[in-house]
Design a protein around this motif. Structure first.
Motif, PDB file in Angstrom:
ATOM      1  N   ALA A 104     111.217   4.632  19.079  1.00  0.00           N
ATOM      2  CA  ALA A 104     111.229   3.312  18.428  1.00  0.00           C
ATOM      3  C   ALA A 104     111.229   3.460  16.908  1.00  0.00           C
ATOM      4  O   ALA A 104     111.927   2.720  16.206  1.00  0.00           O
ATOM      5  CB  ALA A 104     110.035   2.486  18.898  1.00  0.00           C
ATOM      6  N   VAL A 105     110.473   4.411  16.393  1.00  0.00           N
ATOM      7  CA  VAL A 105     110.454   4.669  14.948  1.00  0.00           C
ATOM      8  C   VAL A 105     111.841   5.083  14.482  1.00  0.00           C
ATOM      9  O   VAL A 105     112.346   4.598  13.461  1.00  0.00           O
ATOM     10  CB  VAL A 105     109.408   5.759  14.590  1.00  0.00           C
ATOM     11  CG1 VAL A 105     109.591   6.263  13.173  1.00  0.00           C
ATOM     12  CG2 VAL A 105     108.001   5.234  14.803  1.00  0.00           C
ATOM     13  N   LEU A 106     112.481   5.968  15.231  1.00  0.00           N
ATOM     14  CA  LEU A 106     113.819   6.423  14.862  1.00  0.00           C
ATOM     15  C   LEU A 106     114.820   5.270  14.881  1.00  0.00           C
ATOM     16  O   LEU A 106     115.668   5.174  13.992  1.00  0.00           O
ATOM     17  CB  LEU A 106     114.286   7.544  15.804  1.00  0.00           C
ATOM     18  CG  LEU A 106     113.522   8.863  15.698  1.00  0.00           C
ATOM     19  CD1 LEU A 106     113.975   9.828  16.784  1.00  0.00           C
ATOM     20  CD2 LEU A 106     113.666   9.484  14.321  1.00  0.00           C
ATOM     21  N   ARG A 107     114.723   4.402  15.864  1.00  0.00           N
ATOM     22  CA  ARG A 107     115.627   3.244  15.931  1.00  0.00           C
ATOM     23  C   ARG A 107     115.413   2.305  14.748  1.00  0.00           C
ATOM     24  O   ARG A 107     116.357   1.775  14.184  1.00  0.00           O
ATOM     25  CB  ARG A 107     115.434   2.477  17.246  1.00  0.00           C
ATOM     26  CG  ARG A 107     116.141   3.101  18.424  1.00  0.00           C
ATOM     27  CD  ARG A 107     116.158   2.175  19.622  1.00  0.00           C
ATOM     28  NE  ARG A 107     114.839   1.765  20.075  1.00  0.00           N
ATOM     29  CZ  ARG A 107     114.047   2.469  20.863  1.00  0.00           C
ATOM     30  NH1 ARG A 107     114.455   3.653  21.308  1.00  0.00           N
ATOM     31  NH2 ARG A 107     112.868   2.025  21.227  1.00  0.00           N
ATOM     32  N   GLN A 108     114.171   2.107  14.359  1.00  0.00           N
ATOM     33  CA  GLN A 108     113.860   1.230  13.221  1.00  0.00           C
ATOM     34  C   GLN A 108     114.432   1.769  11.925  1.00  0.00           C
ATOM     35  O   GLN A 108     114.834   1.013  11.055  1.00  0.00           O
ATOM     36  CB  GLN A 108     112.350   1.059  13.062  1.00  0.00           C
ATOM     37  CG  GLN A 108     111.760   0.039  13.978  1.00  0.00           C
ATOM     38  CD  GLN A 108     110.280  -0.139  13.699  1.00  0.00           C
ATOM     39  OE1 GLN A 108     109.569   0.826  13.408  1.00  0.00           O
ATOM     40  NE2 GLN A 108     109.812  -1.367  13.780  1.00  0.00           N
ATOM     41  N   GLN A 109     114.467   3.079  11.787  1.00  0.00           N
ATOM     42  CA  GLN A 109     114.980   3.669  10.559  1.00  0.00           C
ATOM     43  C   GLN A 109     116.480   3.488  10.437  1.00  0.00           C
ATOM     44  O   GLN A 109     117.013   3.501   9.338  1.00  0.00           O
ATOM     45  CB  GLN A 109     114.615   5.156  10.483  1.00  0.00           C
ATOM     46  CG  GLN A 109     113.143   5.368  10.249  1.00  0.00           C
ATOM     47  CD  GLN A 109     112.767   6.830  10.189  1.00  0.00           C
ATOM     48  OE1 GLN A 109     113.554   7.712  10.522  1.00  0.00           O
ATOM     49  NE2 GLN A 109     111.544   7.096   9.767  1.00  0.00           N
ATOM     50  N   GLY A 110     117.158   3.335  11.564  1.00  0.00           N
ATOM     51  CA  GLY A 110     118.600   3.087  11.549  1.00  0.00           C
ATOM     52  C   GLY A 110     119.385   4.181  10.862  1.00  0.00           C
ATOM     53  O   GLY A 110     118.946   5.318  10.759  1.00  0.00           O
ATOM     54  N   GLY A 111     120.583   3.836  10.405  1.00  0.00           N
ATOM     55  CA  GLY A 111     121.403   4.802   9.684  1.00  0.00           C
ATOM     56  C   GLY A 111     122.753   5.050  10.311  1.00  0.00           C
ATOM     57  O   GLY A 111     123.606   5.657   9.697  1.00  0.00           O
ATOM     58  N   GLY A 112     122.965   4.592  11.541  1.00  0.00           N
ATOM     59  CA  GLY A 112     124.273   4.729  12.164  1.00  0.00           C
ATOM     60  C   GLY A 112     124.518   6.079  12.798  1.00  0.00           C
ATOM     61  O   GLY A 112     123.834   7.062  12.520  1.00  0.00           O
ATOM     62  N   VAL A 113     125.529   6.121  13.653  1.00  0.00           N
ATOM     63  CA  VAL A 113     125.823   7.345  14.401  1.00  0.00           C
ATOM     64  C   VAL A 113     126.472   8.418  13.545  1.00  0.00           C
ATOM     65  O   VAL A 113     126.447   9.592  13.902  1.00  0.00           O
ATOM     66  CB  VAL A 113     126.717   7.047  15.633  1.00  0.00           C
ATOM     67  CG1 VAL A 113     125.979   6.198  16.626  1.00  0.00           C
ATOM     68  CG2 VAL A 113     128.017   6.409  15.218  1.00  0.00           C
ATOM     69  N   THR A 114     127.031   8.045  12.416  1.00  0.00           N
ATOM     70  CA  THR A 114     127.685   9.055  11.574  1.00  0.00           C
ATOM     71  C   THR A 114     126.679  10.014  10.964  1.00  0.00           C
ATOM     72  O   THR A 114     127.038  11.122  10.592  1.00  0.00           O
ATOM     73  CB  THR A 114     128.508   8.401  10.453  1.00  0.00           C
ATOM     74  OG1 THR A 114     127.652   7.571   9.670  1.00  0.00           O
ATOM     75  CG2 THR A 114     129.645   7.572  11.031  1.00  0.00           C
ATOM     76  N   ARG A 115     125.437   9.586  10.853  1.00  0.00           N
ATOM     77  CA  ARG A 115     124.398  10.456  10.291  1.00  0.00           C
ATOM     78  C   ARG A 115     123.545  11.109  11.368  1.00  0.00           C
ATOM     79  O   ARG A 115     122.580  11.783  11.082  1.00  0.00           O
ATOM     80  CB  ARG A 115     123.490   9.640   9.370  1.00  0.00           C
ATOM     81  CG  ARG A 115     124.221   9.166   8.118  1.00  0.00           C
ATOM     82  CD  ARG A 115     123.281   8.586   7.080  1.00  0.00           C
ATOM     83  NE  ARG A 115     122.201   9.513   6.766  1.00  0.00           N
ATOM     84  CZ  ARG A 115     120.912   9.157   6.692  1.00  0.00           C
ATOM     85  NH1 ARG A 115     120.549   7.932   6.902  1.00  0.00           N
ATOM     86  NH2 ARG A 115     119.990  10.050   6.391  1.00  0.00           N
ATOM     87  N   ALA A 116     123.904  10.893  12.626  1.00  0.00           N
ATOM     88  CA  ALA A 116     123.111  11.439  13.733  1.00  0.00           C
ATOM     89  C   ALA A 116     123.142  12.963  13.720  1.00  0.00           C
ATOM     90  O   ALA A 116     124.163  13.577  13.426  1.00  0.00           O
ATOM     91  CB  ALA A 116     123.633  10.913  15.063  1.00  0.00           C
TER      92      ALA A 116
END
Length: 136
Positions: free
Chosen positions: A113-125
């Protein structure tokens, strides 16, 4: 009176034998918990921990899909991932209480959940693979 009843219950097999608590903090000569890098650095530790984190990601890709490239440059992410990897290994190596598994899964879901909140898109995964030069 209480002691006598405890002794009686143990003698009659009504009380489970206490098992020694697992050693959650494996101490090395550097006196650091297993999930933290040894003082003064540790190439062997980094190599092993990177592999453990790659394995953790492989086992729980949905939970860790929000992990971003460069996570190893953030002490909080690094320590959380290392702690989760060590905890998972300890459970796999002989946990006897299902509550340990439930607690791990709950903590993993919280971190997701913390990771989802930080966001950033799949290009930075983060794409698991060989460690970057600054890690090794």
């Amino acid at each position: 009176m209480v002691r006598a009843e405890i002794d009686r219950a143990a003698h009659e097999g009504m009380v489970r034998q206490l098992r020694r608590a697992s050693n959650l903090v494996s101490r090395s000569g550097a006196d650091r918990p297993q999930w933290l890098e040894p003082f003064g650095g540790g190439q062997g530790w980094r190599k092993e921990m990177w592999g453990e984190i790659v394995a953790l990601h492989g086992r729980y890709p949905r939970h860790l899909e929000g992990l971003k490239e460069g996570w190893w440059q953030d002490a909080a992410h690094t320590e959380i991932l290392c702690a989760l990897a060590v905890w998972r290994a300890q459970i796999d190596d002989g946990a006897e209480n299902p509550r340990e598994e439930l607690a791990f899964q709950a903590q993993l879901a919280d971190y997701a959940a913390v990771l989802r909140q930080q966001g950033g898109g799949v290009t930075r995964a983060w794409k698991p693979g060989a460690p970057p030069d600054e890690w090794a």
